[in-house]
Scaffold this active site. Structure first.
Site, PDB file in Angstrom:
ATOM      1  N   ASP A 131     -16.740  84.068  11.983  1.00 56.71           N
ATOM      2  CA  ASP A 131     -16.398  83.434  10.864  1.00 56.71           C
ATOM      3  C   ASP A 131     -15.054  82.741  10.528  1.00 56.71           C
ATOM      4  O   ASP A 131     -14.258  82.746  11.455  1.00 56.71           O
ATOM      5  CB  ASP A 131     -16.570  84.781   9.757  1.00 56.71           C
ATOM      6  CG  ASP A 131     -16.982  84.314   8.487  1.00 56.71           C
ATOM      7  OD1 ASP A 131     -17.256  83.138   8.149  1.00 56.71           O
ATOM      8  OD2 ASP A 131     -17.535  85.354   7.755  1.00 56.71           O
ATOM      9  N   ASP A 173     -23.821  81.676   2.474  1.00 53.65           N
ATOM     10  CA  ASP A 173     -23.773  83.472   2.022  1.00 53.65           C
ATOM     11  C   ASP A 173     -24.498  83.717   0.991  1.00 53.65           C
ATOM     12  O   ASP A 173     -24.877  84.798   0.511  1.00 53.65           O
ATOM     13  CB  ASP A 173     -22.163  83.505   1.486  1.00 53.65           C
ATOM     14  CG  ASP A 173     -21.215  83.560   2.753  1.00 53.65           C
ATOM     15  OD1 ASP A 173     -21.656  83.982   3.734  1.00 53.65           O
ATOM     16  OD2 ASP A 173     -19.898  83.501   2.397  1.00 53.65           O
TER      17      ASP A 173
END
Length: 737
Positions: free
Chosen positions: A479, A549
């Site tokens: 990430d 997301d």
């Protein structure tokens, strides 16, 4: 596929399956662009290049020949300061402070295969016979600058890969102020420009607008390719749609700040240029040093956007992505993030994994919160050792417990960041990007590590390797949750500070290369707050990216549709989450959530224990169905049938390359009163063959035999539904006689 140099005409002709790219030397020295588009037979098409005198405000380079002005000549690598007033591809500053440069032809060579780019990701050829390359050497003998332009054509694809290496052959330092990867001049401006803008949780939507006089520019100054604008543009003829019309795609294989622009001049020609953003960029070149610009992949289609996309998909899936997972089907995963966030222990994780295994999931992914003292997002990034409060017996024990269930184990890292509240930051406060005397701006309570430093890179490789070596971990979610500010490095001298951002990207690529080489059987997935770094550069190291997301099924229709303009389905992570959705608080049926997510690398982000029995049954069926279809979805050809940007319904389909099997997804957002009867024309089937059509979820409802020609020219009858958020998957199998 062939590259031919016609010495008499001084033309270079790059031919691929159905396109041509032609250049010509003008006055034996200027590399001019002649044609890129539909395939032409001859090798001496340079006669098509039109040169004419304009006016004194487009000055000639030769007083004896007033027809030749660099301001109107279509060029391949234009400079600035002579007589071309359009946007340049490069700019240098030499020791006396001047910035005038003019590159002219010196030599060329043609060879089989495709070269790698030093320190940078790029497309590749497995066999030399798959591709052919042309290197053209341009020089500015007055200042000692050399540029090596590399063009590669691919045997089976209408794509050209371009890159440039700039070399200082003078005896003194010079500054590279602008170092784009490509430039190309079109003879007209009758185009629309397509781009993929967005933001967090709303990535890669589609915008299309006509070109106008002056510049149409997209760029990132964030130190990453970004959620805001993807490093891709396309020029489209006015009539171009999914099925017809000319499309010219430009995709930059790079993960940092970039620029892509289309400039229309007073004579209605269009210059497209793309590369590293020159904003706040300067590269110091000592004598004999070189600078390699990233690769740009150009794709031409005469059959609309759909064909352009499928060319990108095949090239990027098979000759950009690498490693053991390039051609391997991807596992169905269960991620604990939305199930637990930071609040978990080993028993809770094991129970979630157990429930997931019973439903058919194959991989459990432990997300954020397992390391340091990470109870929220305010601490511990950089401290990549297990939090014994949550996992008192350590990570190996948890991995063993999950593995005994018959599940693979994956784990989350954010290795490019450091929390001010961390052991790493307290020990090495100079390891983050910063400028002395300036505020260190935080985002998500974190700072950006300075990957231009070798000691930082070695630390990250060492700590991540230690975790991956400790247990049989088969998946990593990598990430990156903020962009660069206060871009400065404690180790670089003043004259090299503006190199910092690019050096950080090069450092990231080094780290990724070292880790993926050391752990070839770990599936790495890229993430940046979802799709904030969904670019070809990252796909070179990690064959899939977390698309967004935002897991809401309705929002994902646009996100996944837009992403498919350039990127293959095999690169898209797509998961089912709980409802109400955590991003938009919308409630959609488990069927629609599953159908949308199955159009990618499939998984779940929820707590299976909280599902109803009916939902558990649905999830089991979804996973079973996906396992049966995933090779088709991950490696089949993708066709966009109806756009979520243009109406209430969306449709797409996957077709095996040989046309033997297909899957169609149809999605309707809102119900409509007294709705019209609708049909959906399919694509990619064999019109000479018949297909058995049936409901993928309910094959027991029976099959229908239809011709490929009927399905593509008449269409598939669509259901009329009552109620919002409805969807259906159809399967088709070719009948063999």
């Amino acid at each position: 596929m062939t590259i031919v140099y016609d010495e008499a005409a001084q033309t270079f002709h790059l031919q691929s399956r159905s396109s041509s790219y032609i250049m010509q030397l003008v006055r034996n020295k200027y590399l001019a662009h002649v044609h890129w588009g539909g395939k032409v037979r001859g090798t001496s098409a340079g006669a098509l290049l039109a040169i004419r005198r304009r006016c004194s405000f487009s000055p000639s380079t030769d007083p004896s020949d007033l027809t030749l002005s660099l301001d109107t000549l279509p060029q391949e690598l234009p400079g600035f300061g002579g007589s071309d007033f359009r946007v340049p591809a490069y700019q240098v500053q030499v020791e006396d402070g001047t910035t005038v440069s003019e590159l002219v032809y010196e030599s060329h060579r043609i060879y089989a295969g495709k070269p790698a780019l030093s320190g940078l990701p790029s497309t590749y050829a497995v066999e030399a016979s798959e591709a052919e390359s042309l290197e053209i050497v341009l020089v500015d003998p007055i200042i000692g600058l050399k540029a090596i332009l590399t063009y590669t054509t691919f045997r089976d694809l209408d794509a050209v890969a371009r890159s440039v290496r700039y070399i200082n052959e003078s005896g003194a330092p010079m500054k590279l102020l602008r170092a784009l990867s490509m430039s190309i001049d079109f003879p007209h401006d009758d185009f629309d420009m397509l781009q993929l803008p967005g933001t967090w949780a709303r990535e890669r939507h589609i915008e299309r607008r006509p070109l106008a006089s002056g510049g149409s520019v997209i760029e990132s100054r964030r130190g990453a390719s970004s959620h805001s604008l993807n490093p891709f543009i396309a020029l489209l003829s006015k009539d171009t749609n999914e099925l017809q019309g000319e499309a010219y795609g430009f995709s930059l294989v790079y993960s940092g700040s970039f620029v892509a622009q289309a400039e229309v001049d007073p004579y209605h020609t269009t210059r497209v240029a793309m590369g590293i953003n020159p904003f706040d960029f300067c590269w110091h070149l000592e004598p004999d040093e070189s600078f390699q610009a990233p690769e740009t992949v150009l794709v031409y289609s005469s059959e609309g956007l759909g064909a352009m996309s499928r060319t990108y998909h095949k090239l990027y899936r098979t000759r950009l992505c690498r490693g053991a997972f390039r051609d391997r089907t991807r596992p169905v995963l269960l991620n604990n993030w939305e199930a637990t966030y930071f609040d978990f222990d080993a028993d809770k994780i094991e129970e979630i994994a157990r429930e997931g295994k019973e439903l058919g999931a194959e991989l459990f992914v432990l997300d954020d919160g397992w390391f340091g003292k990470r109870d929220n997002d305010k601490s511990s990034l950089g401290d990549w050792f297990v939090d014994k409060r949550k996992l008192p017996k350590g990570l190996p024990n948890l991995v063993e417990r999950v593995s005994k269930l018959g599940m693979q184990f994956g784990i989350w890292f954010e290795p490019e960041m450091v929390s001010p509240e961390s052991e790493l930051y307290r020990a090495h406060p100079d390891w983050c990007l910063h400028v002395p005397g300036r505020r260190r701006t935080e985002a998500r309570q974190q700072l950006v590590l300075d990957y231009s430093r070798q000691d930082v890179r070695d630390y990250i490789v060492g700590t991540i390797s230690s975790v991956l070596q400790s247990s049989p971990i088969t998946y990593v979610k990598w990430d990156m949750n903020r962009n660069m500010t206060e871009v400065g490095s404690a180790l670089l001298p003043p004259e090299r500070q503006r190199e910092t951002a690019h050096r950080c990207i090069l450092g990231l690529y080094e780290v990724l290369d070292r880790l993926t080489s050391a752990f070839p059987y770990v599936l790495f997935e890229s993430c940046s707050g979802g799709g904030g770094r969904f670019d070809p550069g990252m796909l070179y190291y990690m064959p899939q990216t977390w698309t967004s997301d935002n897991t809401d099924a309705v929002e994902r229709l646009k996100i996944q549709y837009g992403t498919s303009i350039v990127y293959p389905i095999s690169a898209m992570g797509a998961h089912v989450s709980a409802v109400p959705n955590h991003q938009v608080h919308r409630t959609t049926p488990i069927e629609m959530r599953g159908h949308v997510a199955m159009s990618g690398n499939f998984g779940y982000e929820l707590n299976p224990a909280l599902l109803t029995e009916a939902e558990k049954t649905a999830v089991k069926q979804q996973i079973s169905l996906y396992k049966d279809m995933r090779y088709l979805i991950q490696s089949g050809e993708f066709y966009r049938l109806r756009s979520p940007f243009h109406g209430n319904d969306t449709a797409w389909m996957f077709v095996m390359e040989d046309g033997s099997e297909a899957m169609v997804g149809y999605f309707q957002v809102l119900s409509e009163a007294n709705a019209p009867l609708k049909k959906l024309r399919l694509q990619g089937l064999n019109s000479e063959h018949d297909y058995l059509l049936y409901d993928a979820d309910r094959p027991e409802d029976g099959e229908e035999l239809l011709g490929g020609d009927e399905l593509m020219r008449v269409g598939l009858k669509l259901p009329i539904w009552k109620g919002d958020f409805r969807s259906k998957l159809y399967r088709l199998k070719r009948v063999t006689t």
